[in-house]
Design a protein around this motif. Structure first.
Motif, mmCIF file in Angstrom:
data_model
loop_
_atom_site.group_PDB
_atom_site.id
_atom_site.type_symbol
_atom_site.label_atom_id
_atom_site.label_comp_id
_atom_site.label_asym_id
_atom_site.label_seq_id
_atom_site.Cartn_x
_atom_site.Cartn_y
_atom_site.Cartn_z
ATOM 1 N N TYR A 341 0.840 -1.205 0.000
ATOM 2 C CA TYR A 341 0.000 0.000 0.000
ATOM 3 C C TYR A 341 0.873 1.253 0.000
ATOM 4 O O TYR A 341 0.492 2.284 -0.581
ATOM 5 N N TRP A 344 1.487 2.047 -3.454
ATOM 6 C CA TRP A 344 0.313 2.679 -4.077
ATOM 7 C C TRP A 344 0.241 4.161 -3.709
ATOM 8 O O TRP A 344 -0.058 5.006 -4.564
ATOM 9 N N VAL A 355 -4.580 5.844 -6.095
ATOM 10 C CA VAL A 355 -4.588 4.576 -5.379
ATOM 11 C C VAL A 355 -5.704 3.688 -5.912
ATOM 12 O O VAL A 355 -5.534 2.462 -6.030
ATOM 13 N N SER A 358 -4.499 1.566 -8.731
ATOM 14 C CA SER A 358 -3.695 0.438 -8.268
ATOM 15 C C SER A 358 -4.582 -0.655 -7.698
ATOM 16 O O SER A 358 -4.347 -1.855 -7.928
#
Length: 459
Positions: A341, A344, A355, A358
Motif C-alpha cells: 500500500y 500505491w 490509489v 492500483s
C-alpha cells in the motif's frame, strides 16, 4: 520483501501459545528441557522454547577465498521456565564448544538442532549467558519455491539474507520472529573489504592485513532481519535533515541512494516517526537472488530490484514488519500489505496514479485471488501474490469503510501501538475496530478471509 520475488519464501506459521514444550515449573523446581521447536506446522523445529534472547554478540572472521567462517556467539537470555537443557537453531556449521554462565555445557547435535545441557539447572527467571564457538562453510539455503537465502557467496565476499530460515546458516540462536533481541556483530575480513551489518558502526580498525568492523543494533530485531554484507562496496554515511544517520553500502546508483532522506521523510508523514536509530541501504546488483529484503535499518537490494518503488516498499517495512514484527509467519500479510500500500501511495503522490487505479489493477489480477491473504495454504504461499496485492486491497477497503481521517490515524497508530514488538492478525482486527468504533466483520470475511472474488469491487 520485494514483489519481484518469485512466489513465496518457505516460512513458519502459527506460533504455539505455550512454546516451552512442557508446563514449566516455578523457581527452584526441577528443570526440564525446553522445547526443540515452536510446534510450527511448516517448520516444527524452527525456534526454541524455554528462554527469551535479550542480546546476541557475534564475533566472526571470514575468508572469501575459502568461504570459511569462524564464529563465537555470546548469547544473553532469560529462562522462561526451569531448564535442564535448551536448544539453538544452527544449519550446517560445526560447534566446537559451549559454555553456560562460564561452565562447560554438554553439546548434542541433530540436524539443525543444537541441544545444550548446562552443568546445573537454570531457574525460571534466571538471566544466563551462553557462549558457542563454531566454524565451517555457511550454507546457501534453497527454499521450496527455489529462492536462495542464508549465506550467499559473491565474487569478493558474501551476503547473509535470513527470511525465513536463512539466519540459521551463519549464527546459532532462537530463529523465530517472536523472539527479538539486540545485536552486536563484529566481523574481521581481509584488508580492502567492507563488512556492513545492521545498526551503527561502533568500531573500525585495521591490523596488518585484516580489518575489523563492529556494528551495534540496540533496538530489538527478529533474526531473519539480521544481515551481513562483505565485499568491495562504496560506503557512505550522511544524515537526513532531521538528523537520522544514513549508512549506505553500494555498487552504483548514487542518484537513488541520495533520495533516501526524501523518501524517509515522506514515509514518516504517513506512518509516524521513524522507529530506528539509523537508515540506509545495501545495493549489490551483481547478486541475482530475484528479490529485495527489508533487513532492519539497512534494506538489501539485489540484481534488478533497486528502483524507487521497491525502495519505498522496503523502507515501509521498517515500520510494518521490522518494528511491528509478525507473531507468526501466518501474519506475513501484515508486513506485505502495508508495504504494498505504501507503493500505491507513492505512485499517487509522485506519479499521479490514483490509489484506486492500483486497487483496480490488483483486483483484476487473478493471481491475487489464489487464496485468502491471512490463510496461505502452504509455506510456499506465505509470500505469494495474495499476501501482497490482496492484502493491500484489504487496507484500501478499510480506508473506504472508515474514511481517510481514521484510516491514516490507523496507519500511524498501529506501528506505534506495537513498536519494537510482535503482533498477530487478531491483534490488528481488534485494534482497527477499536479505532474505528465499528464492527467490520463483513469486510474481514469478504476481503481478508473470503475464498471468492467479489463480483463488484465497489460493493
Amino acid at each position: 520483501m520485494d514483489l519481484r520475488r518469485p512466489l513465496a519464501l518457505a516460512a513458519a506459521v502459527l506460533l504455539a501459545v505455550t512454546s516451552t514444550g512442557c508446563t514449566g515449573e516455578e523457581d527452584g523446581a526441577r528443570g526440564r528441557p525446553g522445547a526443540a521447536g515452536l510446534s510450527d506446522p511448516y517448520f516444527p523445529q524452527l525456534g526454541n522454547g524455554g528462554y527469551d534472547v535479550r542480546h546476541y554478540a557475534l564475533t566472526l572472521a571470514y575468508e572469501p577465498g575459502t568461504g570459511r567462517l569462524t564464529g563465537t556467539a555470546d548469547i544473553t537470555a532469560r529462562a522462561t521456565q526451569a531448564l535442564s537443557a535448551f536448544n539453538l537453531d544452527l544449519t550446517g556449521l560445526t560447534v566446537h564448544s559451549a559454555t553456560v554462565d562460564g561452565e562447560p555445557a554438554a553439546v548434542r547435535r541433530e540436524g539443525a538442532e543444537v541441544t545444550l545441557r548446562p552443568g546445573a539447572d537454570l531457574k525460571s527467571g534466571d538471566t544466563f549467558r551462553t557462549v558457542i564457538r563454531y566454524s565451517g562453510t555457511p550454507a546457501t539455503i534453497t527454499d521450496a519455491e527455489g529462492a536462495r537465502e542464508g549465506w550467499l557467496r559473491t565474487a569478493d565476499g558474501a551476503v547473509a539474507l535470513g527470511e525465513p530460515t536463512g539466519s540459521t546458516a551463519w549464527f546459532p540462536g532462537n530463529h523465530h520472529p517472536s523472539d527479538k533481541a539486540a545485536y552486536t556483530v563484529t566481523v574481521t575480513v581481509p584488508k580492502g573489504l567492507q563488512a556492513v551489518s545492521n545498526g551503527e558502526l561502533t568500531g573500525h580498525r585495521t591490523t596488518g592485513d585484516r580489518t575489523t568492523f563492529t556494528w551495534r543494533s540496540a533496538e530489538p530485531m527478529a533474526s531473519y532481519l539480521a544481515t551481513l554484507a562483505i565485499g568491495r562496496y562504496e560506503t557512505k554515511t550522511s544524515r537526513t535533515p532531521s538528523g537520522i544517520p544514513v549508512h549506505t553500502a553500494a555498487r552504483g546508483n548514487p542518484a537513488l541512494l541520495a533520495r533516501i532522506p526524501e523518501l524517509l521523510a515522506w514515509a514518516a508523514e504517513n506512518f509516524g516517526p521513524y522507529p530506528f536509530s539509523s537508515t540506509g541501504a545495501i545495493v549489490d546488483p551483481g547478486l541475482d537472488v530475484g528479490y529485495a529484503l527489508e533487513t532492519q535499518g539497512r534494506p538489501f537490494f539485489g540484481q534488478g530490484t533497486f528502483d524507487a518503488s521497491t525502495l519505498v516498499h522496503e523502507l515501509a517495512h521498517q515500520w510494518y514488519g521490522n518494528s511491528v514484527s509478525p507473531e507468526s509467519w501466518r501474519d506475513m500479510w501484515l508486513n506485505e500489505s502495508f508495504a504494498t500500500y505504501a507503493e500505491w501511495l507513492y505512485a499517487e503522490d509522485f506519479g499521479d496514479k490514483p490509489v484506486r487505479k492500483s486497487f483496480d489493477e490488483a483486483f483484476a489480477d487473478d493471481e491475487n485471488w489464489a487464496f485468502p491473504p491471512a490463510e496461505p495454504p502452504t509455506a510456499a504461499d506465505i509470500s505469494g501474490p495474495p499476501v501482497y496485492g490482496r492484502g493491500a486491497m484489504v487496507l484500501h477497503r478499510l480506508r473506504r469503510a472508515v474514511g481517510d481521517d481514521v484510516f491514516f490515524r490507523i496507519l500511524r497508530g498501529w506501528p506505534a501501538e506495537h513498536r519494537h514488538g510482535n503482533a498477530s492478525t487478531e491483534d490488528f482486527i481488534t485494534y482497527v475496530e477499536k479505532e474505528a468504533d465499528a464492527d467490520l466483520t463483513d469486510l474481514w470475511d469478504t476481503w481478508l478471509y473470503g475464498e471468492d472474488r467479489p463480483t463488484d469491487p465497489s460493493a
